[in-house]
Structure formats: structure tokens, C-alpha cells
Design an enzyme around this catalytic site. Structure first.
Site, mmCIF file in Angstrom:
data_model
loop_
_atom_site.group_PDB
_atom_site.id
_atom_site.type_symbol
_atom_site.label_atom_id
_atom_site.label_comp_id
_atom_site.label_asym_id
_atom_site.label_seq_id
_atom_site.Cartn_x
_atom_site.Cartn_y
_atom_site.Cartn_z
ATOM 1 N N GLU A 126 0.833 -1.204 0.000
ATOM 2 C CA GLU A 126 0.000 0.000 0.000
ATOM 3 C C GLU A 126 0.864 1.249 0.000
ATOM 4 O OE1 GLU A 126 -3.071 2.439 2.889
ATOM 5 O OE2 GLU A 126 -3.010 0.247 3.073
ATOM 6 N N CYS A 194 -8.538 3.255 8.361
ATOM 7 C CA CYS A 194 -9.867 2.900 7.879
ATOM 8 C C CYS A 194 -10.774 2.483 9.030
ATOM 9 C CB CYS A 194 -9.782 1.807 6.812
ATOM 10 S SG CYS A 194 -9.677 0.131 7.445
ATOM 11 N N SER A 222 0.490 -9.498 7.199
ATOM 12 C CA SER A 222 -0.702 -8.656 7.290
ATOM 13 C C SER A 222 -0.467 -7.570 8.333
ATOM 14 C CB SER A 222 -1.921 -9.498 7.675
ATOM 15 O OG SER A 222 -3.005 -8.666 8.059
#
Length: 309
Positions: A126, A194, A222
């Protein structure tokens, strides 16, 4: 043994959308379809999609010209988009809409003539994509120490955006340093973490006060799953990250009467069930689910795939 399930846990709307894009693309176009990097950071998800005909590549140069290619939920940079266009790839964009929001914010700040401070972890897909989406000067800050040593005048026009899967508390501390040091600073009021990341972190904080051990289902790569483990550890609760029940170690829970169980936003509920099965092989389990926020967010699919079911 009492096991308390966190609420919410597991898949978020962005992950659900990304996986569904790959599955529907396979149904509509047939195998293979090519996915740029892992669609989400979870081995079980990737292996399942690979078994259905998805091919995961790190470089779009490895994709045949004109083939169907999918950008992962983490997003890509402008150079990847340009390469896809040069190779005439038929692109389906599975970038999480909340990541796209960060791209748009960074682009807007750059157009205003601001240097953009990207809060995130070096090398994360990202972050790699976001760095390449911002058409202007951008500097990566990974922690408070780096924020303290940024070499800009106090009145320099700066703005910040952040990776969506970071620790809310860590990101807030970095933003506080930036606000203290720089007078001409723009940025979202609460950063770009988020909703799903915030909700899962809040649930772990609440659950940590009720349990003796925390198990976090998720993959080592992750980011949001690792943050859940770290938060529990910071609150004084031994915490372990595991991909499935096969990784459960009896010593982790041998003396625990109450165990917390949660899952990162890219971890399927099937993996949570697998951990529960492993726990039940060690001791009888009383299973309860904590009260928590119910998430109802749904992100739309690309129009071309909406009719596929």
C-alpha cells in the site's frame, strides 16, 4: 476454557470486494486471470483463488499482453498503471476504496504545492503504491522518532496522509508531533486509518481487559493483523499471531481460563473456526461473542462484474 470472540473481526468490506472481484472475473472470463501481488495478505485466501485459476505475479511484465489483470486491494502506483496500459491489459481494479481515498488526498495536497508526509511502513504494498501515486515531493515517516527529525522549516507547507492499516494510537502520536513542529500543516482530522482497522483495534482493547491470552488469526505479512497482536501485548496480555489452528501451541493457552480470539481484516472466518477446533482438542470450550460494533459497509464492484453471480 472460556473463549471470547472479538466483534468485529475478520473480513472487512474492502477485502470482501477484492476477493469477489477475482472470483467473478474467473467466472466471467475463465482461467487464468492475473493478480498483481497477493489480492489480500492471507495465505489461505491466495491459495484458494490460485486453485480456481488465479495467477499471482509481482511484475505485470510477466502477464501476457491483452490478458485480464487485477490490481490488489492494496493499490498500485502510476508506473504500474502505465505498464498495464502499455501492455494492453484488461484491468480490474480491486484497490480498496479507502486506499483510493488516500491516493486522492495525497494528490490534492501535492497540487496545492505541499510536501506530503506519508505515515506508513516502508516496503508495504500500500505504501509503495501511494508513494508512486503522489505527483510531487513526498517523504515517508514510520515512527515518532522520524517525525521528530524531519528537516523542514517550521512554516513549510506540509500535509500528511497515512497507510490505512496502522495502529490508530501510533499514527495519532506521529500526527501530534507533526502538528507541534509545523505551523502550515494540512491533513485529515483523524488520519486515514480505515473504519475496519479502527473497529478491530477498539475491540481488541476492550477484550484485552477480559482475557488472559489473546489469539490473533492472520498472516505474518498482514499489517493490520500484526497491529492487533501488538496492541494486546502493549496492554499486558500475552498475544500470538497464527494463520490457522495448525499453528496453535498448547503452551500458549495451557494455564489460561479465558482466551480472546480475533482476526485481522484479511483473515477468513474459516481460519477462526479452525483455531476453535484446535482449542477444543486441548480442552472443553465455552464460546461467547463480545458485544461490539456491527459493520454494514458494502463497497460496489466494477460495473462489468456486477451481473456475474
Amino acid at each position: 476454557m472460556k473463549v471470547i470472540l472479538a466483534q468485529p473481526r475478520g473480513f472487512c468490506a474492502g477485502v470482501v470486494r477484492a476477493i469477489e472481484i477475482v472470483e467473478r472475473a474467473l467466472q466471467r472470463y475463465g482461467a487464468p486471470v492475473y493478480v498483481h501481488h497477493e489480492i489480500v495478505h492471507n495465505r489461505h485466501v491466495v491459495d484458494d483463488l490460485r486453485s480456481k485459476g488465479a495467477i499471482f505475479v509481482d511484475d505485470l511484465a510477466d502477464v501476457p499482453e491483452g490478458a485480464h489483470a487485477i490490481f490488489s486491494a492494496h493499490g498500485v502506483g502510476r508506473s504500474v498503471e502505465a505498464l498495464a496500459e502499455r501492455r494492453s491489459l484488461q484491468v480490474l481494479d480491486a484497490t480498496c476504496p479507502l486506499v483510493t481515498k488516500v491516493h486522492n488526498q495525497g494528490q490534492r495536497y501535492a497540487q496545492e504545492g505541499r510536501t506530503v508526509v506519508l505515515i506508513g511502513h516502508a516496503g508495504h504494498p500500500e505504501v509503495v503504491g501511494t508513494l508512486d501515486q503522489i505527483p510531487g515531493p513526498v517523504v515517508l515517516v514510520q515512527d515518532v522518532g522520524e517525525a521528530e527529525t524531519l528537516d523542514f522549516p517550521a512554516d513549510a507547507p506540509l500535509a500528511y496522509v497515512s497507510q490505512t492499516t496502522l495502529s490508530v494510537d501510533d499514527t495519532r502520536r506521529i500526527i501530534d508531533v507533526l502538528r507541534r513542529r509545523f505551523t502550515n500543516l494540512s491533513g485529515p482530522s483523524t488520519g486515514d486509518i480505515c473504519y475496519a482497522t479502527q473497529n478491530r483495534q477498539s475491540a481488541v482493547r476492550e477484550l484485552a481487559g477480559q482475557v488472559e491470552v489473546m489469539l490473533v488469526v492472520g498472516s505474518p505479512n498482514s499489517s493490520n493483523s500484526r497491529r492487533l497482536q501488538e496492541i494486546a501485548e502493549e496492554l499486558g496480555v500475552p498475544s500470538y499471531l497464527l494463520a490457522d489452528g495448525g499453528e496453535l501451541q498448547q503452551a500458549w493457552v495451557a494455564d489460561a481460563r479465558i482466551v480472546g480470539l480475533t482476526a485481522g481484516a484479511s483473515a477468513p472466518e474459516a481460519s477462526v473456526d479452525d483455531v476453535l477446533r484446535a482449542l477444543r482438542q486441548l480442552a472443553p470450550v465455552e464460546l461467547v461473542t463480545m458485544d461490539g460494533r456491527r459493520e454494514r459497509a458494502v463497497f460496489p464492484l466494477p460495473v462489468v462484474l456486477e451481473a456475474v453471480s
